[in-house]
Scaffold this active site. Structure first.
Site, PDB file in Angstrom:
ATOM      1  N   SER A  29       3.706 107.487  17.170  1.00 20.80           N
ATOM      2  CA  SER A  29       3.554 107.418  18.612  1.00 20.80           C
ATOM      3  C   SER A  29       4.922 107.187  19.262  1.00 20.80           C
ATOM      4  O   SER A  29       5.689 106.337  18.827  1.00 20.80           O
ATOM      5  CB  SER A  29       2.595 106.281  18.966  1.00 20.80           C
ATOM      6  OG  SER A  29       2.994 105.629  20.136  1.00 20.80           O
ATOM      7  N   LYS A  30       5.189 107.974  20.308  1.00 16.97           N
ATOM      8  CA  LYS A  30       6.480 107.857  20.989  1.00 16.97           C
ATOM      9  C   LYS A  30       6.676 106.474  21.567  1.00 16.97           C
ATOM     10  O   LYS A  30       7.792 105.986  21.694  1.00 16.97           O
ATOM     11  CB  LYS A  30       6.560 108.875  22.136  1.00 16.97           C
ATOM     12  CG  LYS A  30       7.096 110.196  21.681  1.00 16.97           C
ATOM     13  CD  LYS A  30       7.511 111.070  22.842  1.00 16.97           C
ATOM     14  CE  LYS A  30       8.000 112.384  22.266  1.00 16.97           C
ATOM     15  NZ  LYS A  30       8.407 113.365  23.197  1.00 16.97           N
ATOM     16  N   ARG A  31       5.559 105.855  21.971  1.00 12.75           N
ATOM     17  CA  ARG A  31       5.693 104.551  22.609  1.00 12.75           C
ATOM     18  C   ARG A  31       5.685 103.414  21.614  1.00 12.75           C
ATOM     19  O   ARG A  31       6.450 102.484  21.733  1.00 12.75           O
ATOM     20  CB  ARG A  31       4.599 104.372  23.665  1.00 12.75           C
ATOM     21  CG  ARG A  31       5.039 104.845  25.046  1.00 12.75           C
ATOM     22  CD  ARG A  31       3.894 104.882  26.020  1.00 12.75           C
ATOM     23  NE  ARG A  31       2.856 105.805  25.568  1.00 12.75           N
ATOM     24  CZ  ARG A  31       1.599 105.449  25.278  1.00 12.75           C
ATOM     25  NH1 ARG A  31       1.234 104.201  25.423  1.00 12.75           N
ATOM     26  NH2 ARG A  31       0.732 106.336  24.862  1.00 12.75           N
TER      27      ARG A  31
END
Ligand code: GLU
Length: 480
Positions: free
Chosen positions: A239-241
């Site tokens: 996940s990018k976050r």
């Protein structure tokens, strides 16, 4: 013809480890096959692109040592070609104009079993205008087969594809066509990219074949190779976050690019000869697209960090010093990690001294970013003493007594690591303390912490005067 491959990132965020892995596999394939590696930046989504992200891609590739033979091309410079292709497809009837609004489509399809566009405008013969999008007429029946070097033939039934939008009503040509047109123009032979793009591949194949039918010079479809997804510890897509995915942050933390590249190579591939630490030359020699796995690859930061430590230990002492310089003496370095200035000033730093102490820490760090925290006490006038450890010493009568005795003994001792070792061991023994426990309060006084490089060598280098001053200071702190 020699293979031609491209890495085609969209500059919409930090350079992602998945993108780094894709670029590496393209690069390895090109270098191994005597092919051409092209960088094409897909920057047509003006709302999501930023110049800094584009620069980020270029600097990250340079950091990874993945040199390209052509480019960087910018997709935005080829918009004329994309439009011409859309025009040709429209004229030949592969695309049709559609003026349906999203609301109208939703209303009509609310009760249908198959989601997506219902083909309402297919046969209306609308002319193009400022309010029409262009959709691709997906054949009602049949299948599109994607020949994938990693996955084999993957079959997509047409019934699961709606008549997808190719050109928006504002004239923007969308990714499936723009990307296919550029691959045609650049004579790409192998499309190597992440598995997340596999579902759009049939659209590109359909567009490609339609374009071929509009021209006297058909272009052969490229071969595809969709690389396995990267997952986190929970086996979920990175996940990018939530997951640490920005390549820049690894560079800033002091991962070596060669270690990082070596680790990336293992994400979906393993060297034929088994040994995981492998030189770039051996990687080029052994890499085969056919050997890439289908199953998701776990991006394991712990393993990466371990491997980085291994690479750091293999550096020569001089090389280690050079590589650590951006972290310990950024003013002497053309590049410096962001937000990671050492605690000391330039005039407090001593390069000769650092070269002396570097071998003491080289064995103990997994990243270069850890180096300043292990050598700060050599350069700072006053060390920052760990509060918790200080409270421990303050509450330990033996430790306090040992500090008193050490202050006295070290004032006159011959100042060598061996003599310091012997003296401190003796002070401990006299109090029934093992060497490790005897070292602890002295280490805390001199370095501010309970862990660090070998103590006696460190004391020798810090020097008698500063060691005595720090022993005085800790006694004051303890007495408070
Ligand atoms: N620009 C697309 C992306 O970054 C990738 C295109 C491709 O490799 O085909 O997702």
């Amino acid at each position: 013809m020699a293979p031609r491959v491209r890495f085609a990132p969209s500059p919409t965020g930090y350079f992602h480890v998945g993108s780094a892995r894709t670029s590496l596999f393209n690069w390895l394939f090109a270098r191994q096959s005597g092919g051409v590696f092209i960088l094409r930046i897909e920057d047509t989504d003006v709302e999501r692109n930023r110049d800094e992200w584009r620069e980020g891609i270029i600097t990250a590739l340079a950091w990874l040592g993945l040199d390209y033979d052509e480019g960087p091309y910018r997709q935005s410079e080829m918009i004329g070609d994309h439009r011409a292709a859309a025009d040709a497809l429209f004229r030949a009837g592969y695309l049709y104009a559609c003026d349906c609004t999203r609301e109208a489509i939703d209303e009509r399809t609310a009760t249908r079993a198959t989601p997506g566009y219902d083909g309402y405008c297919r046969d209306r013969g609308l002319a193009r205008s400022a309010t029409t999008a262009l959709r691709f007429r997906v054949p009602d029946e049949g299948v599109t087969v994607v020949h994938d070097l990693i996955r084999g033939d993957v079959t997509f039934p047409h019934e699961s594809y709606e008549d997808f939008v190719v050109v928006k009503s504002n004239g923007v040509v969308l990714y499936p066509l723009a990307n296919a047109v550029d691959d045609r123009t650049m004579a790409i032979t192998h499309v190597i990219r992440g598995e997340d793009l596999l579902p759009t591949t049939p659209k590109q194949v359909m567009l490609w074949e339609a374009l071929n039918r509009c021209t006297d010079e058909p272009v052969a479809l490229p071969l595809y190779a969709h690389l396995p997804m990267l997952v986190n510890e929970q086996r979920k897509k990175l996940s990018k976050r939530k997951d640490p995915v920005a390549v820049e942050s690894y560079r800033d933390q002091g991962y070596l690019p060669e270690a990082f590249v070596n680790y990336l190579a293992l994400l979906g591939w393993s060297p034929r000869e088994g040994e995981e630490i492998i030189s770039r030359a051996a990687m080029i020699e052994q890499f085969r697209l056919e050997d890439v796995a289908h199953s998701p690859a776990f991006f394991d930061v712990k393993k990466l960090t371990h491997m980085n430590g291994e690479y750091l230990r293999r550096l020569s002492a001089g090389e280690f010093v050079a590589r650590a310089t951006p972290w310990v003496a950024p003013w002497n370095s053309a590049w410096r990690p962001s937000d990671r200035s050492p605690l000391w000033r330039e005039d407090q730093f001593d390069a000769t001294l650092f070269a002396r102490v570097a071998p003491l820490v080289q064995e103990r760090v997994a990243t270069l970013g850890e180096v300043p925290g292990l050598v700060d006490f050599f350069f700072l006038d006053e060390v920052v003493v760990d509060e918790v450890a200080l409270a421990g010493v303050a509450g330990d009568a033996l430790a306090r007594d040992l500090l008193d005795a050490a202050r006295e003994r070290l004032a006159t001792l011959e100042w060598t690591a061996a003599a310091l070792h012997e003296a401190i061991a003796a002070l401990g023994e006299a109090r029934g303390l093992a060497l490790r426990r005897a070292q602890a309060p002295i280490r805390l006084a001199v370095t501010g912490r309970l862990i660090g490089p070998p103590l006696f060598e460190s004391l020798e280098i810090v020097g008698r005067e500063r060691v005595l001053a720090r022993l005085d200071r800790i006694q004051e702190l303890v007495a408070r």
